[in-house]
Structures are given as structure tokens and as C-alpha cells.
Design a protein around this motif. Structure first.
Motif, PDB file in Angstrom:
ATOM      1  N   VAL A  22       0.839  -1.206   0.000  1.00  0.00           N
ATOM      2  CA  VAL A  22       0.000   0.000   0.000  1.00  0.00           C
ATOM      3  C   VAL A  22       0.869   1.250   0.000  1.00  0.00           C
ATOM      4  CG1 VAL A  22      -1.651   1.360   1.342  1.00  0.00           C
ATOM      5  CG2 VAL A  22      -1.991  -1.101   1.067  1.00  0.00           C
ATOM      6  N   THR A  23       1.963   1.239   0.764  1.00  0.00           N
ATOM      7  CA  THR A  23       2.808   2.431   0.848  1.00  0.00           C
ATOM      8  C   THR A  23       3.495   2.746  -0.469  1.00  0.00           C
ATOM      9  OG1 THR A  23       4.852   1.289   1.548  1.00  0.00           O
ATOM     10  CG2 THR A  23       3.271   1.916   3.274  1.00  0.00           C
ATOM     11  N   ARG A  24       3.564   1.786  -1.368  1.00  0.00           N
ATOM     12  CA  ARG A  24       4.195   2.036  -2.666  1.00  0.00           C
ATOM     13  C   ARG A  24       3.178   2.489  -3.710  1.00  0.00           C
ATOM     14  NH1 ARG A  24       9.329   2.875  -1.736  1.00  0.00           N
ATOM     15  NH2 ARG A  24       9.744   2.517  -3.942  1.00  0.00           N
ATOM     16  N   ASP A  25       2.007   2.872  -3.261  1.00  0.00           N
ATOM     17  CA  ASP A  25       0.968   3.427  -4.125  1.00  0.00           C
ATOM     18  C   ASP A  25       0.495   4.724  -3.462  1.00  0.00           C
ATOM     19  OD1 ASP A  25      -1.459   4.149  -5.349  1.00  0.00           O
ATOM     20  OD2 ASP A  25      -1.994   2.071  -5.777  1.00  0.00           O
ATOM     21  N   LYS A  26       1.009   5.854  -3.912  1.00  0.00           N
ATOM     22  CA  LYS A  26       0.743   7.127  -3.258  1.00  0.00           C
ATOM     23  C   LYS A  26      -0.746   7.461  -3.212  1.00  0.00           C
ATOM     24  CE  LYS A  26       5.199   8.959  -4.826  1.00  0.00           C
ATOM     25  NZ  LYS A  26       5.943   8.718  -3.580  1.00  0.00           N
ATOM     26  N   LEU A  27      -1.492   7.045  -4.214  1.00  0.00           N
ATOM     27  CA  LEU A  27      -2.930   7.316  -4.214  1.00  0.00           C
ATOM     28  C   LEU A  27      -3.627   6.474  -3.155  1.00  0.00           C
ATOM     29  CD1 LEU A  27      -5.244   8.881  -5.436  1.00  0.00           C
ATOM     30  CD2 LEU A  27      -5.439   7.113  -7.209  1.00  0.00           C
ATOM     31  N   ALA A  28      -3.219   5.215  -3.005  1.00  0.00           N
ATOM     32  CA  ALA A  28      -3.798   4.356  -1.970  1.00  0.00           C
ATOM     33  C   ALA A  28      -3.462   4.896  -0.578  1.00  0.00           C
ATOM     34  CB  ALA A  28      -3.287   2.926  -2.123  1.00  0.00           C
ATOM     35  N   VAL A  29      -2.247   5.398  -0.407  1.00  0.00           N
ATOM     36  CA  VAL A  29      -1.855   5.994   0.879  1.00  0.00           C
ATOM     37  C   VAL A  29      -2.740   7.190   1.193  1.00  0.00           C
ATOM     38  CG1 VAL A  29      -0.037   7.295   2.056  1.00  0.00           C
ATOM     39  CG2 VAL A  29       0.529   5.201   0.835  1.00  0.00           C
ATOM     40  N   LYS A  30      -2.932   8.060   0.215  1.00  0.00           N
ATOM     41  CA  LYS A  30      -3.747   9.254   0.435  1.00  0.00           C
ATOM     42  C   LYS A  30      -5.171   8.884   0.818  1.00  0.00           C
ATOM     43  CE  LYS A  30      -2.982  12.966  -1.751  1.00  0.00           C
ATOM     44  NZ  LYS A  30      -2.851  13.922  -0.595  1.00  0.00           N
ATOM     45  N   ARG A  31      -5.748   7.918   0.137  1.00  0.00           N
ATOM     46  CA  ARG A  31      -7.119   7.505   0.456  1.00  0.00           C
ATOM     47  C   ARG A  31      -7.202   6.940   1.877  1.00  0.00           C
ATOM     48  NH1 ARG A  31      -7.977   4.689  -5.444  1.00  0.00           N
ATOM     49  NH2 ARG A  31      -8.931   6.505  -6.504  1.00  0.00           N
ATOM     50  N   THR A  32      -6.201   6.166   2.264  1.00  0.00           N
ATOM     51  CA  THR A  32      -6.192   5.582   3.609  1.00  0.00           C
ATOM     52  C   THR A  32      -6.065   6.659   4.673  1.00  0.00           C
ATOM     53  OG1 THR A  32      -5.208   3.522   2.770  1.00  0.00           O
ATOM     54  CG2 THR A  32      -5.017   3.948   5.132  1.00  0.00           C
ATOM     55  N   LEU A  33      -5.169   7.618   4.452  1.00  0.00           N
ATOM     56  CA  LEU A  33      -4.968   8.682   5.429  1.00  0.00           C
ATOM     57  C   LEU A  33      -6.193   9.584   5.532  1.00  0.00           C
ATOM     58  CD1 LEU A  33      -1.256   9.718   4.747  1.00  0.00           C
ATOM     59  CD2 LEU A  33      -2.141   8.167   6.499  1.00  0.00           C
ATOM     60  N   LEU A  34      -6.787   9.916   4.408  1.00  0.00           N
ATOM     61  CA  LEU A  34      -7.971  10.765   4.434  1.00  0.00           C
ATOM     62  C   LEU A  34      -9.118  10.086   5.173  1.00  0.00           C
ATOM     63  CD1 LEU A  34      -7.946  12.291   0.837  1.00  0.00           C
ATOM     64  CD2 LEU A  34      -7.498  13.483   2.997  1.00  0.00           C
ATOM     65  N   ALA A  35      -9.279   8.772   4.953  1.00  0.00           N
ATOM     66  CA  ALA A  35     -10.342   8.037   5.634  1.00  0.00           C
ATOM     67  C   ALA A  35     -10.143   8.042   7.144  1.00  0.00           C
ATOM     68  CB  ALA A  35     -10.405   6.603   5.115  1.00  0.00           C
ATOM     69  N   ALA A  36      -8.881   8.147   7.580  1.00  0.00           N
ATOM     70  CA  ALA A  36      -8.562   8.161   9.011  1.00  0.00           C
ATOM     71  C   ALA A  36      -8.501   9.575   9.574  1.00  0.00           C
ATOM     72  CB  ALA A  36      -7.235   7.451   9.253  1.00  0.00           C
ATOM     73  N   GLY A  37      -8.769  10.574   8.743  1.00  0.00           N
ATOM     74  CA  GLY A  37      -8.737  11.949   9.210  1.00  0.00           C
ATOM     75  C   GLY A  37      -7.350  12.525   9.369  1.00  0.00           C
ATOM     76  N   VAL A  38      -6.351  11.928   8.720  1.00  0.00           N
ATOM     77  CA  VAL A  38      -4.971  12.409   8.802  1.00  0.00           C
ATOM     78  C   VAL A  38      -4.751  13.450   7.702  1.00  0.00           C
ATOM     79  CG1 VAL A  38      -2.534  11.754   8.705  1.00  0.00           C
ATOM     80  CG2 VAL A  38      -4.221  10.191   9.711  1.00  0.00           C
ATOM     81  N   PRO A  39      -4.209  14.617   8.029  1.00  0.00           N
ATOM     82  CA  PRO A  39      -4.082  15.683   7.030  1.00  0.00           C
ATOM     83  C   PRO A  39      -3.036  15.380   5.960  1.00  0.00           C
ATOM     84  CG  PRO A  39      -2.999  16.324   9.076  1.00  0.00           C
ATOM     85  CD  PRO A  39      -3.725  15.038   9.368  1.00  0.00           C
ATOM     86  N   THR A  40      -3.455  15.524   4.710  1.00  0.00           N
ATOM     87  CA  THR A  40      -2.560  15.406   3.562  1.00  0.00           C
ATOM     88  C   THR A  40      -2.928  16.517   2.584  1.00  0.00           C
ATOM     89  OG1 THR A  40      -3.964  13.982   2.180  1.00  0.00           O
ATOM     90  CG2 THR A  40      -2.577  12.893   3.822  1.00  0.00           C
ATOM     91  N   PRO A  41      -2.036  16.872   1.665  1.00  0.00           N
ATOM     92  CA  PRO A  41      -2.391  17.890   0.677  1.00  0.00           C
ATOM     93  C   PRO A  41      -3.604  17.454  -0.155  1.00  0.00           C
ATOM     94  CG  PRO A  41      -0.022  17.543   0.694  1.00  0.00           C
ATOM     95  CD  PRO A  41      -0.621  16.461   1.542  1.00  0.00           C
TER      96      PRO A  41
END
Length: 305
Positions: free
Chosen positions: A91-110
Motif C-alpha cells: 500500500v505504501t508504494r501506491d501514493k494514491l492508496a496511501v492518500k485515500r487511507t490517510l484521508l479516511a482516518a482523518g490524517v491531514p494530507t495535501p
């Protein structure tokens, strides 16, 4: 204490733990009870992925091929304990998958954008946008579009994107308004379009929910202590991605708000020896994982800037 085995094709000499290559681990898996720390599979990447796939470097085909290899590793090493599971690493080697996971958890990303045409991307470029290959690393596969300046790490001949030679890709100027580049970026599967945020760049190492070290990658944008939200965001990001070990690239904007922009789950080759020993000590201690706590406020130490 738990014994650790590092599975990697390139490891610094100062790593004291037993090291086995990916090929060796697939032929003869480590014994039961070993804690496996996965390094980057350089040999497979060089032999079967980078420069071998009929696709633009770092795009969807790259992420898919690496995930398939890591699934093979997981199957061969079934039953062993991992610092970071092969599935989590994929998952960490797919930047889009990382962003979706972080956003779902409420973690701030650009903020992410999804332009469908070159005209839509041109509008985004007025405010500044980064276009990143989802499986890119080491700064490779990045295009930066700003109102007055366009640059890309790829070789662009007006029709296609190609990979430069070597491991370091210096940004190359592209005339502002080049429509062919915009259309190509929008039509290729595997690019992440992300708003530009300017500020101080940090590298944050998280181990078992604790922020172990924070390094500044740029001159501080402003004085003052680091915000408590930085610790919270990094710990929450590692938890959301199911990572016991994680290194986050973080931006602090002009208001000192943190944004997680990238994550590394493989141990970095340039990790300082002292930090490596701290990482190993934390990962191999006997405290059950479910009893480990996640700090909710900054904890200063000699290893934290």
C-alpha cells in the motif's frame, strides 16, 4: 527479546542483525519465531520492473507489479511475523492508496485533484500542483507545474515521457503552456495530482506508535516549537497504514499545520546507526503490541530536533 531477520538485497554494513536476500528467503524462509523486517527488493525491481515494463516509470503498472511480488513473498513466508506486513508495504508504494487511507482516518494530507483533461490541469497549475508517479521514489517521477514555471524529472520529447539514466533525476524545464504534456499526464494511469503547499519539510520516524525522531529537511520556515499536531498526525498515519515502522515526509505550512506527503515503510539505507539501534530495540522488546501507547502530545528528547 525477539530475534530479527532483515530480508533485503542491499543493507548497510553496520546492521548487526542477520540479513538474507529476497531470493534466499524465498528459497529457505527464516525459522519460526523470527521477526522479519523487509527491505526494498532491489534485485527483483531492477530485473523485472524498472525499465522492464512497457509503461511510464512509477505509474500504475509499477505499483501492480511490486504488489504482486510482495504477495508472493507473503505466501512464501506465511506464518512468520513481520515488522510491516508485505500487504501493508505494498500500500505504501501506491501514493494514491496511501492518500485515500490517510484521508479516511482523518490524517491531514495535501488536497488531491482529479483532472480529466489538459485544460482542467492547466487551471490547477495556476495555483501550483505536483504531479507524482504513484510508485515513484527518490524524487523520481515528479512534475511540478506553477503559473510561471513548469518542470519535470522525465525526459519529454513532445510526445512521450521517458526515464533519464541514473538514480537521480534533476528537474528539466518545460515551456509553460505545453498542452501535449498536460494531455499526457491526464491520460496516463498512475499519476497523483496534488496541491502545492510551501513550508518547512520534516522527516518523521515512527516506531510502534511513538515518534522516535524528527529531522528538518529544509531551513526552518519560522521559529518556535513544533506543533503538537505533528506528533498526532504521524502516529495516526502509521496506525492507519498498519505500520510498526514508518518514516513520513511532512510539510508544515505557514500556519504550522502538518501535512503528510509521503511515507516509507522499508528501512532507509541512510538511517543513522544510532537511530537504527533504537529502532531495533523498540521493535524487538517484549511488550505486546496491543499494550503499546500512541503519544498524543510532543515528547522532546535528544534525538528530536
Amino acid at each position: 527479546m525477539t530475534s530479527m531477520v532483515v530480508v533485503a538485497d542491499a543493507v548497510p554494513q553496520w546492521v548487526a542483525e542477520p540479513v538474507v536476500s529476497y531470493g534466499g528467503a524465498l528459497r529457505r524462509p527464516p525459522g519460526p519465531g523470527a521477526l522479519v523486517f523487509l527491505g526494498f527488493p532491489h534485485e527483483h525491481w531492477d530485473a523485472a520492473i524498472e525499465g522492464r515494463l512497457p509503461a511510464v516509470y512509477g505509474t500504475r503498472a509499477y505499483a501492480t507489479a511490486l504488489a504482486a511480488y510482495l504477495a508472493k513473498v507473503a505466501e512464501a513466508l506465511d506464518g512468520l511475523a513481520f515488522v510491516n506486513s508485505p500487504a501493508a508495504v505494498a500500500v505504501t508504494r501506491d501514493k494514491l492508496a496511501v492518500k485515500r487511507t490517510l484521508l479516511a482516518a482523518g490524517v491531514p494530507t495535501p488536497r488531491a485533484h482529479f483532472p480529466r483533461t489538459g485544460a482542467e490541469l492547466l487551471e490547477l497549475a495556476a495555483g501550483g500542483v505536483y504531479v507524482k508517479a504513484i510508485c515513484g521514489s527518490m524524487g523520481k517521477g515528479i512534475t511540478h507545474l506553477r503559473q510561471d514555471r513548469w518542470r519535470t524529472g522525465y525526459l519529454f520529447d513532445g510526445r512521450a515521457l521517458r526515464s533519464p539514466a541514473g538514480e537521480h533525476w534533476p528537474p528539466r524545464e518545460v515551456p509553460v503552456g505545453t498542452e501535449a504534456l498536460l494531455d499526457l499526464l491526464c491520460s496516463t494511469d498512475g499519476f497523483l495530482f496534488e496541491e502545492e503547499i510551501r513550508g518547512e519539510e520534516l522527516r518523521v520516524t515512527v516506531v510502534d506508535g511513538d515518534v522516535l525522531r524528527i529531522d528538518s529537511r529544509t531551513a526552518p520556515a519560522s521559529g518556535g516549537d513544533l506543533p503538537p499536531e505533528l506528533w498526532q498526525a504521524a502516529a495516526a498515519g502509521a496506525r492507519a497504514l498498519s505500520l510498526r515502522y514508518a518514516v513520513f515526509d511532512v510539510l508544515l505550512d505557514a500556519h504550522r499545520r502538518p501535512y503528510l506527503i509521503d511515507v516509507q515503510a522499508f528501512p532507509a539505507l541512510e538511517t543513522p546507526p544510532v537511530l537504527w539501534r533504537s529502532i531495533v530495540d523498540r521493535l524487538t522488546r517484549e511488550t505486546p503490541h496491543h499494550e503499546r501507547t500512541v503519544p498524543c502530545s510532543p515528547q522532546r528528547s535528544s534525538s528530536t530536533l
